[in-house]
Enzyme design. Structure first.
Site, PDB file in Angstrom:
ATOM      1  N   ASP A  35       1.564 -26.998 186.834  1.00  0.00           N
ATOM      2  CA  ASP A  35       1.048 -25.848 187.550  1.00  0.00           C
ATOM      3  C   ASP A  35       2.001 -24.846 187.989  1.00  0.00           C
ATOM      4  OD1 ASP A  35      -2.031 -25.452 188.735  1.00  0.00           O
ATOM      5  OD2 ASP A  35      -0.242 -24.125 189.689  1.00  0.00           O
ATOM      6  N   ILE A  36       1.723 -23.657 187.760  1.00  0.00           N
ATOM      7  CA  ILE A  36       3.085 -22.641 188.095  1.00  0.00           C
ATOM      8  C   ILE A  36       3.001 -22.462 189.793  1.00  0.00           C
ATOM      9  CG2 ILE A  36       1.300 -20.626 188.124  1.00  0.00           C
ATOM     10  CD1 ILE A  36       3.563 -19.279 186.525  1.00  0.00           C
ATOM     11  N   ASN A  91     -12.082 -28.081 190.471  1.00  0.00           N
ATOM     12  CA  ASN A  91     -12.699 -26.905 191.154  1.00  0.00           C
ATOM     13  C   ASN A  91     -13.772 -26.557 190.312  1.00  0.00           C
ATOM     14  OD1 ASN A  91     -10.741 -27.004 193.161  1.00  0.00           O
ATOM     15  ND2 ASN A  91      -9.448 -25.524 192.252  1.00  0.00           N
ATOM     16  N   GLY A  97     -12.709 -22.176 194.871  1.00  0.00           N
ATOM     17  CA  GLY A  97     -11.154 -21.824 194.303  1.00  0.00           C
ATOM     18  C   GLY A  97     -10.998 -21.898 192.897  1.00  0.00           C
ATOM     19  N   GLN A  98     -12.201 -21.834 192.099  1.00  0.00           N
ATOM     20  CA  GLN A  98     -11.764 -21.870 190.446  1.00  0.00           C
ATOM     21  C   GLN A  98     -11.412 -20.628 190.163  1.00  0.00           C
ATOM     22  OE1 GLN A  98     -15.015 -23.546 188.148  1.00  0.00           O
ATOM     23  NE2 GLN A  98     -13.720 -23.752 186.207  1.00  0.00           N
ATOM     24  N   HIS A 104     -10.622 -27.668 183.700  1.00  0.00           N
ATOM     25  CA  HIS A 104      -9.272 -28.289 183.915  1.00  0.00           C
ATOM     26  C   HIS A 104      -9.195 -29.247 185.069  1.00  0.00           C
ATOM     27  CE1 HIS A 104      -9.263 -24.596 186.091  1.00  0.00           C
ATOM     28  NE2 HIS A 104      -8.472 -25.226 187.049  1.00  0.00           N
ATOM     29  N   HIS A 106      -6.833 -30.707 188.327  1.00  0.00           N
ATOM     30  CA  HIS A 106      -5.524 -30.994 188.752  1.00  0.00           C
ATOM     31  C   HIS A 106      -5.229 -32.270 189.236  1.00  0.00           C
ATOM     32  CE1 HIS A 106      -5.652 -26.532 189.884  1.00  0.00           C
ATOM     33  NE2 HIS A 106      -6.974 -26.619 189.654  1.00  0.00           N
TER      34      HIS A 106
END
Ligand code: 5GP
Length: 125
Positions: A35-36, A91, A97-98, A104, A106
């Protein structure tokens, strides 16, 4: 443009190598990359290459085998990058928070043995 007329998602573009990412695992149907904006020492996004499903509820209903594959990839990544134990967060909806509506997970996990965090600490924000 996709068949729905929408722009390809950021994850579709990462899978196509149009946007750079640190890819940590890939199968025929799944891709996993760091994740960035990490929220844990190990924070990996795991996503189907198809953008057909916008969230995990749609994925479970539409292709439960693909959801199983995604979880198998999570398990393998956690074994390789961490201690094999992990949180898997989906999410589902903007109010929780999506931000990317291409399903996907996390994968959140502690640093592998020898890391700098204390015992049992995940370091979530
Ligand atoms: P969501 O908020 O939809 O559950 O998760 C989307 C995640 O994708 C966020 O954690 C965000 O940091 C990550 N993300 C968004 N854009 C990029 C990108 O271009 N590269 C990477 N590696 N991660 C991204």
């Amino acid at each position: 443009m996709s068949s729905t007329g929408q722009e390809p998602s950021i994850f579709t573009r990462i899978a196509a190598r149009e946007v750079p990412a640190t890819i940590v695992a890939e199968t025929e149907r799944i891709i996993a990359f760091t994740d960035i904006a990490p929220q844990a020492p190990v924070h990996v996004v795991i996503t189907p290459k198809t953008s057909e499903y916008s969230n995990v509820v749609e994925l479970a209903a539409g292709d439960p085998g693909l959801l199983t594959e995604l979880i198998e990839v999570a398990d393998a990544v956690a074994a390789r990058l961490s201690n094999g134990q992990f949180r898997l967060v989906f999410n589902t909806g903007a109010t929780v928070g999506q931000t990317v509506f291409h399903v996907h997970a996390h994968l959140l996990a502690p640093q592998a043995a020898g890391g700098t965090l204390g015992e049992g600490t995940l370091g979530f924000r």
